[in-house]
Design an enzyme around this catalytic site. Structure first.
Site, mmCIF file in Angstrom:
data_model
loop_
_atom_site.group_PDB
_atom_site.id
_atom_site.type_symbol
_atom_site.label_atom_id
_atom_site.label_comp_id
_atom_site.label_asym_id
_atom_site.label_seq_id
_atom_site.Cartn_x
_atom_site.Cartn_y
_atom_site.Cartn_z
ATOM 1 N N HIS A 78 0.840 -1.197 0.000
ATOM 2 C CA HIS A 78 0.000 0.000 0.000
ATOM 3 C C HIS A 78 0.878 1.250 0.000
ATOM 4 O O HIS A 78 1.785 1.376 0.817
ATOM 5 C CB HIS A 78 -0.896 0.033 1.247
ATOM 6 C CG HIS A 78 -2.059 -0.899 1.152
ATOM 7 N ND1 HIS A 78 -3.163 -0.801 1.971
ATOM 8 C CD2 HIS A 78 -2.302 -1.956 0.331
ATOM 9 C CE1 HIS A 78 -4.032 -1.742 1.663
ATOM 10 N NE2 HIS A 78 -3.541 -2.460 0.671
ATOM 11 N N TYR A 126 -8.977 5.080 8.232
ATOM 12 C CA TYR A 126 -9.127 5.398 9.654
ATOM 13 C C TYR A 126 -10.172 6.515 9.721
ATOM 14 O O TYR A 126 -9.938 7.612 9.208
ATOM 15 C CB TYR A 126 -7.819 5.915 10.240
ATOM 16 C CG TYR A 126 -6.730 4.886 10.384
ATOM 17 C CD1 TYR A 126 -5.975 4.465 9.292
ATOM 18 C CD2 TYR A 126 -6.441 4.325 11.634
ATOM 19 C CE1 TYR A 126 -4.966 3.522 9.425
ATOM 20 C CE2 TYR A 126 -5.436 3.382 11.778
ATOM 21 C CZ TYR A 126 -4.708 2.985 10.668
ATOM 22 O OH TYR A 126 -3.710 2.041 10.812
ATOM 23 N N PRO A 180 -3.534 -0.454 19.223
ATOM 24 C CA PRO A 180 -3.318 -0.904 17.842
ATOM 25 C C PRO A 180 -3.545 0.180 16.782
ATOM 26 O O PRO A 180 -3.264 -0.037 15.618
ATOM 27 C CB PRO A 180 -4.325 -2.046 17.681
ATOM 28 C CG PRO A 180 -5.320 -1.864 18.742
ATOM 29 C CD PRO A 180 -4.633 -1.176 19.861
ATOM 30 N N LYS A 215 1.498 -0.655 15.353
ATOM 31 C CA LYS A 215 2.911 -0.694 15.752
ATOM 32 C C LYS A 215 3.298 -1.936 16.551
ATOM 33 O O LYS A 215 4.484 -2.230 16.680
ATOM 34 C CB LYS A 215 3.250 0.545 16.593
ATOM 35 C CG LYS A 215 3.167 1.844 15.798
ATOM 36 C CD LYS A 215 4.129 1.833 14.626
ATOM 37 C CE LYS A 215 3.896 2.995 13.678
ATOM 38 N NZ LYS A 215 4.462 2.715 12.347
ATOM 39 N N TYR A 256 4.070 6.372 10.255
ATOM 40 C CA TYR A 256 3.210 5.242 9.920
ATOM 41 C C TYR A 256 3.991 4.166 9.154
ATOM 42 O O TYR A 256 3.836 2.970 9.436
ATOM 43 C CB TYR A 256 2.016 5.720 9.089
ATOM 44 C CG TYR A 256 0.914 4.680 8.983
ATOM 45 C CD1 TYR A 256 0.770 3.890 7.842
ATOM 46 C CD2 TYR A 256 0.018 4.466 10.037
ATOM 47 C CE1 TYR A 256 -0.213 2.925 7.747
ATOM 48 C CE2 TYR A 256 -0.973 3.497 9.950
ATOM 49 C CZ TYR A 256 -1.087 2.738 8.801
ATOM 50 O OH TYR A 256 -2.052 1.762 8.726
HETATM 51 P P1 FAS Z 1 3.170 -12.428 21.360
HETATM 52 O O1 FAS Z 1 2.176 -12.213 22.473
HETATM 53 O O2 FAS Z 1 2.702 -12.412 19.956
HETATM 54 O O3 FAS Z 1 3.910 -13.842 21.576
HETATM 55 C C1 FAS Z 1 4.292 -14.276 22.871
HETATM 56 C C2 FAS Z 1 4.288 -15.798 22.846
HETATM 57 O O4 FAS Z 1 4.750 -16.267 24.114
HETATM 58 C C3 FAS Z 1 2.883 -16.359 22.639
HETATM 59 O O5 FAS Z 1 2.902 -17.358 21.639
HETATM 60 C C4 FAS Z 1 2.539 -16.964 24.010
HETATM 61 O O6 FAS Z 1 1.737 -18.123 23.900
HETATM 62 C C5 FAS Z 1 3.910 -17.315 24.557
HETATM 63 N N1 FAS Z 1 3.966 -17.338 26.018
HETATM 64 C C6 FAS Z 1 3.360 -16.486 26.878
HETATM 65 N N2 FAS Z 1 3.665 -16.811 28.144
HETATM 66 C C7 FAS Z 1 4.501 -17.894 28.082
HETATM 67 C C8 FAS Z 1 5.150 -18.701 29.058
HETATM 68 N N3 FAS Z 1 5.003 -18.446 30.357
HETATM 69 N N4 FAS Z 1 5.908 -19.732 28.632
HETATM 70 C C9 FAS Z 1 6.072 -19.973 27.299
HETATM 71 N N5 FAS Z 1 5.473 -19.257 26.332
HETATM 72 C C10 FAS Z 1 4.696 -18.238 26.729
HETATM 73 N N6 FAS Z 1 -0.647 -5.231 16.837
HETATM 74 C C11 FAS Z 1 -0.796 -4.525 15.696
HETATM 75 O O7 FAS Z 1 0.193 -3.994 15.204
HETATM 76 N N7 FAS Z 1 -2.023 -4.428 15.096
HETATM 77 C C12 FAS Z 1 -3.138 -5.033 15.619
HETATM 78 O O8 FAS Z 1 -4.223 -4.932 15.076
HETATM 79 C C13 FAS Z 1 -3.029 -5.794 16.797
HETATM 80 N N8 FAS Z 1 -4.098 -6.451 17.329
HETATM 81 C C14 FAS Z 1 -3.946 -7.168 18.483
HETATM 82 C C15 FAS Z 1 -5.021 -7.867 19.066
HETATM 83 C C16 FAS Z 1 -4.862 -8.581 20.262
HETATM 84 C C17 FAS Z 1 -6.041 -9.324 20.868
HETATM 85 C C18 FAS Z 1 -3.591 -8.617 20.890
HETATM 86 C C19 FAS Z 1 -3.401 -9.366 22.198
HETATM 87 C C20 FAS Z 1 -2.522 -7.953 20.317
HETATM 88 C C21 FAS Z 1 -2.683 -7.228 19.101
HETATM 89 N N9 FAS Z 1 -1.612 -6.564 18.509
HETATM 90 C C22 FAS Z 1 -1.739 -5.846 17.370
HETATM 91 C C23 FAS Z 1 -0.310 -6.587 19.101
HETATM 92 C C24 FAS Z 1 0.361 -7.885 18.731
HETATM 93 O O9 FAS Z 1 0.385 -8.042 17.360
HETATM 94 C C25 FAS Z 1 1.700 -7.898 19.410
HETATM 95 O O10 FAS Z 1 2.340 -6.647 19.332
HETATM 96 C C26 FAS Z 1 2.632 -8.952 18.870
HETATM 97 O O11 FAS Z 1 1.984 -10.184 18.909
HETATM 98 C C27 FAS Z 1 3.910 -8.933 19.714
HETATM 99 O O12 FAS Z 1 4.644 -10.066 19.431
HETATM 100 P P2 FAS Z 1 5.448 -10.822 20.602
HETATM 101 O O13 FAS Z 1 6.197 -9.830 21.376
HETATM 102 O O14 FAS Z 1 6.133 -11.950 19.938
HETATM 103 O O15 FAS Z 1 4.316 -11.344 21.602
HETATM 104 C C1 PHB Z 2 -5.384 -4.791 11.081
HETATM 105 O O1 PHB Z 2 -5.514 -4.992 9.858
HETATM 106 O O2 PHB Z 2 -5.583 -5.692 11.941
HETATM 107 C C2 PHB Z 2 -4.957 -3.424 11.561
HETATM 108 C C3 PHB Z 2 -4.536 -2.492 10.625
HETATM 109 C C4 PHB Z 2 -4.151 -1.231 11.075
HETATM 110 C C5 PHB Z 2 -4.197 -0.942 12.429
HETATM 111 C C6 PHB Z 2 -4.612 -1.903 13.363
HETATM 112 C C7 PHB Z 2 -4.997 -3.157 12.923
HETATM 113 O O3 PHB Z 2 -3.834 0.292 12.856
#
Ligand code: FAS
Ligand code: PHB
Length: 393
Positions: A76, A204, A296, A300, A388
């Site tokens: 994009h 947005y 979110p 980032k 961004y």
């Molecule tokens: P993660 O949480 O992805 O990975 C951590 C891993 O460690 C998981 O697999 C977990 O199972 C494991 N773990 C946890 N505790 C443990 C333990 N005690 N022992 C062993 N393993 C363990 N970011 C965006 O940019 N855009 C979004 O739209 C967005 N939506 C999100 C929606 C939700 C519901 C959540 C929770 C997050 C969202 N995020 C979003 C943020 C998300 O993408 C995180 O920033 C990203 O997953 C970060 O990656 P990690 O740091 O690897 O953590």
């Molecule tokens: C998504 O596609 O999940 C998404 C995209 C942009 C955002 C947050 C989530 O700022």
């Protein structure tokens, strides 16, 4: 008696941070073991982020896992901001010479797991009771239980990549941590559906009824969010109500192009800003959500996980390849400097675009004036675009 193992870097968590770190270390001859408390199926199916910054794509290319990303990801060159039913395009490529790529986090994770299991090293799935030991000394250990057997993993370093509720940050004494956080009085209600997106690019939308975001995963799968009260219940939002509210907030020129359909996934996520410093404690290094959380809005979260891994992987390679630990010592300061800039942008865009202030209040007028300025100023749009697409590492 626990089963004894040894590796160079013990990694807790098979999310983007842990998997990408393991991959970059392996490509530089450094061995690791990943301990993950969930199953592979659970980890690969988790629906989360969808937008990759320019720098994250480059890092995935460096990791040799970008082939499907380039085949299936959507590049994009712009993003749209909606205000009062109108829309304004921010020309990301024209202003920064960079782009973003729409490619789901679950795809990134699947690509990294495939690379890992193709011979890079082990992922211990469903590892329970992971505990960290002696990371303040020079012989850290991880203990865990898997397959009904107790294990002990001796390593040189521990990477705490276990997300916001993991074991690594919670194993640190509160007296050692500086916590910075902000909550937001609203959440995001998200829906994933196999329907074509309503727009070529992300939208947005700021609306008096609340924020809305039109995103996607492909040309046939859409991802939408609407601002909701953080105590809302999913059962109060049948699909039809969600689609109707989304159309109202996206405005009359977009609404007719919104294709509705049954939810593949629907969830309510709270919004938080959170940073825990320092990100290094002896031979334990925190990366990704284990160290910080962003709302979110700025897309980032996943990208900051990649950012931390950029710094930590280079620091570990420098230690092992050149016996130079300077970058390990600088990790927390270098990684958190970029984290803070992303925290600021995410906080700023969240408060700019969401319904935060009472109708008719002065603060609401200030919010509108700032959006008006952003939409009328090339300088303001450049500031948005630089943040961004992702600031330089
Ligand atoms: P993660 O949480 O992805 O990975 C951590 C891993 O460690 C998981 O697999 C977990 O199972 C494991 N773990 C946890 N505790 C443990 C333990 N005690 N022992 C062993 N393993 C363990 N970011 C965006 O940019 N855009 C979004 O739209 C967005 N939506 C999100 C929606 C939700 C519901 C959540 C929770 C997050 C969202 N995020 C979003 C943020 C998300 O993408 C995180 O920033 C990203 O997953 C970060 O990656 P990690 O740091 O690897 O953590
Ligand atoms: C998504 O596609 O999940 C998404 C995209 C942009 C955002 C947050 C989530 O700022």
């Amino acid at each position: 008696m626990a089963r004894q193992q040894r590796t160079q870097v013990g990694i807790i968590g098979a999310g983007p941070a842990g998997l990408l770190l393991a991959r970059l270390l392996k490509l530089n001859g450094i061995e690791s073991v990943i301990l993950e408390d969930r199953s592979r199926a659970y980890v690969e199916a988790r629906i989360r982020a969808g937008v990759l910054e320019h720098g994250t794509v480059k890092l995935l290319e460096e990791a040799g896992v970008a082939e499907r990303l380039h085949r299936e990801g959507l590049v994009h060159e712009g993003v749209e901001l909606g205000l009062d039913g109108g829309r304004f395009r921010i020309d990301l490529a024209g202003l920064t010479d960079k782009t973003i790529t729409v490619y789901g986090q679950s795809e990134v994770v699947q690509d990294l797991i495939a690379a890992r299991l193709a011979g890079d090293g082990p992922i211990v799935w469903e590892a329970s009771d992971v505990a960290l030991h002696d990371f303040e000394m020079d012989r850290p250990r991880l203990t865990y239980r898997a397959g009904g057997v107790d294990h002990e993993l001796a390593c040189d370093f521990i990477a705490g990549c276990d997300g916001f509720r993991g074991a690594s940050r919670s194993s640190l004494p509160a007296s050692r941590l500086r916590i910075y956080e902000q909550d937001y009085p609203f959440g995001w209600l998200g829906i994933l559906a196999d329907v074509p997106p309503c727009s070529e690019e992300l939208i947005y939308a700021s609306h008096p009824r609340g924020f809305a975001l039109a995103s996607m995963r492909s040309h046939t799968r859409s991802r939408y969010y609407i601002q909701c009260d953080r105590h809302e219940k999913l059962e109060d939002w049948p699909d039809d109500r969600l689609w109707d509210e989304l159309k109202r907030r996206l405005g009359p020129d977009v609404a007719p192009r919104v294709t509705t359909g049954p939810a593949l996934e629907k969830s309510i996520t709270g919004l938080h800003s959170f940073v825990c410093l320092p990100m290094r404690h002896g031979r334990l290094f925190l990366a990704g959500d284990a160290a910080h959380i962003v709302p979110p809005t700025g897309a980032k979260g996943l990208n900051l996980a990649a950012s931390d891994v950029h710094y930590l992987s280079r620091a570990l390679v420098s230690h092992y390849a050149r016996n130079d630990s300077t970058l390990l010592g600088a990790y927390s300061e270098q990684a958190s400097a970029r984290v803070w800039k992303a925290e600021r942008f995410s906080w700023w865009l969240t408060l700019l675009m969401h319904k935060v202030h009472p109708d008719g209040s002065f603060a609401e007028q200030m919010q509108r004036a700032e959006i008006d300025y952003l939409l009328s100023s090339p300088a303001g749009q450049t500031v948005f675009a630089e943040n961004y697409v992702g600031l330089p590492f």
